[in-house]
Design an enzyme around this catalytic site. Structure first.
Site, PDB file in Angstrom:
ATOM      1  CD  GLU A  62      -2.393   1.223   2.842  1.00  0.00           C
ATOM      2  OE1 GLU A  62      -1.686   0.902   3.821  1.00  0.00           O
ATOM      3  OE2 GLU A  62      -3.565   1.615   2.958  1.00  0.00           O
ATOM      4  CG  HIS A  96       2.789   3.313   3.957  1.00  0.00           C
ATOM      5  ND1 HIS A  96       2.138   2.246   3.384  1.00  0.00           N
ATOM      6  CD2 HIS A  96       2.448   3.301   5.274  1.00  0.00           C
ATOM      7  CE1 HIS A  96       1.436   1.598   4.313  1.00  0.00           C
ATOM      8  NE2 HIS A  96       1.608   2.225   5.475  1.00  0.00           N
ATOM      9  CG  ASP A 134       0.600  -0.907   6.561  1.00  0.00           C
ATOM     10  OD1 ASP A 134       1.321  -0.073   7.144  1.00  0.00           O
ATOM     11  OD2 ASP A 134      -0.547  -0.635   6.152  1.00  0.00           O
ATOM     12  CG  HIS A 153      -3.438  -2.784   5.964  1.00  0.00           C
ATOM     13  ND1 HIS A 153      -3.200  -1.533   5.436  1.00  0.00           N
ATOM     14  CD2 HIS A 153      -4.476  -3.304   5.247  1.00  0.00           C
ATOM     15  CE1 HIS A 153      -4.058  -1.312   4.428  1.00  0.00           C
ATOM     16  NE2 HIS A 153      -4.851  -2.368   4.317  1.00  0.00           N
ATOM     17  CD  GLU A 204      -7.047   0.290   5.592  1.00  0.00           C
ATOM     18  OE1 GLU A 204      -6.148  -0.036   6.400  1.00  0.00           O
ATOM     19  OE2 GLU A 204      -6.964   1.294   4.869  1.00  0.00           O
ATOM     20  CG  HIS A 209      -1.666   5.774   5.795  1.00  0.00           C
ATOM     21  ND1 HIS A 209      -1.488   4.405   5.783  1.00  0.00           N
ATOM     22  CD2 HIS A 209      -1.307   6.203   4.568  1.00  0.00           C
ATOM     23  CE1 HIS A 209      -1.068   4.036   4.593  1.00  0.00           C
ATOM     24  NE2 HIS A 209      -0.940   5.103   3.836  1.00  0.00           N
ATOM     25  CD  GLU A 231       2.045   3.282   8.975  1.00  0.00           C
ATOM     26  OE1 GLU A 231       1.582   2.138   8.887  1.00  0.00           O
ATOM     27  OE2 GLU A 231       1.791   4.184   8.149  1.00  0.00           O
TER      28      GLU A 231
END
Ligand SMILES: [Zn+2]
Length: 260
Positions: free
Chosen positions: A33, A35, A44, A119, A121, A176, A181
């Site tokens: 994904e 970032h 992630d 992650h 989701e 995010h 992170e």
């Protein structure tokens, strides 16, 4: 040479570890994904993989290869699924992967598994995979499998949040590709973090609902949902050490319980 990485073991070594247990199998769950312009797309799964590796140095555990694809990126927590590179699974696919892998661990004789998610989701699809595996195994007469499921960021203490976010914590969803992170990336894979490419967009402002198809104009073009410029390696070290210590403590309690 000893290794805790399941993919690096022969089946004979693995079987010995399982038989001499108690042993927990750690399954990192991530995503491919976007970032932002500064973090790798594997963030992630790379972060929970590193956490799991460090945990396996402290408690009797084997680290399974990570699930490196995740459920579809959502605008209000991951920037949305419209970015090039973001490569997502349907929920039913992710659920089936988690179910199948856990069922296989149980066939090997493993009775303690931890699904370590990186992650947001993925959470409920992982839960569903775990539930389906347990139901199938119960029907086959296996009643003693226990699965811990966790999102690593939930192990952050209030003191560390204060230290890492002196201007106030925006919440995990808006984090995010931001301070948390990015700091963790600077600690775990500094060679992959491009701080010189960091785009300093203002924090995203979302209404309290989703629209499908997603409103791409709600998402900052960089894909970063809140400013990352407060990220430092020092913060990353504090966060990483805290996750490893606190998650290892929680998991060792669940392993010990297996011996009673
Ligand atoms: Zn992320």
């Amino acid at each position: 040479m000893t290794t805790n990485m399941m993919a690096e073991m022969t089946w004979v070594e693995y079987q010995r570890r399982v038989k001499t247990g108690p042993l927990m199998v750690l399954l990192p769950l991530g995503a491919l994904e976007q970032h932002g312009h500064h973090l790798p797309m594997g963030t992630d799964h790379l972060l929970p993989l590193a956490i799991c590796k460090a945990i396996a140095e402290r408690i009797p555990a084997v680290v399974a290869p990570p699930v490196a694809y995740g459920y579809k990126s959502q605008p209000r927590m991951g920037g949305g699924n419209h970015f090039p590179g973001t490569t997502s699974l349907d929920g039913s696919t992710l659920t089936a992967i988690v179910r199948d892998v856990i069922r296989e661990f149980a066939r090997h004789g493993v009775r303690r598994v931890a699904v370590v998610n990186g992650h947001c989701e993925n959470a409920f699809f992982a839960i569903e995979g775990i539930e389906l595996a347990l139901r199938e195994l119960r029907a086959a007469g296996i009643n003693d499998l226990k699965v811990v499921r966790l999102d690593y960021w939930e192990f952050t203490t209030a003191a560390t949040l204060d230290r890492c976010f002196p201007q106030g914590f925006p919440g995990y969803a808006l984090e995010h590709a931001a301070v948390l992170e990015t700091s963790m990336g600077l600690q775990v894979f500094p060679e992959l973090v491009r701080m010189d490419c960091l785009v300093d967009d203002p924090a995203a402002v979302f209404p309290p609902y989703d629209v499908h198809p997603a409103r791409q104009e709600w998402v900052p073009p960089s894909g970063v949902l809140s400013p990352a410029k407060g990220a430092t390696r020092e913060k990353g070290r504090v966060l990483f050490d805290e996750y490893v210590e606190r998650i290892a403590d929680a998991l060792s309690k669940e392993i010990e319980e297996a011996q009673r």
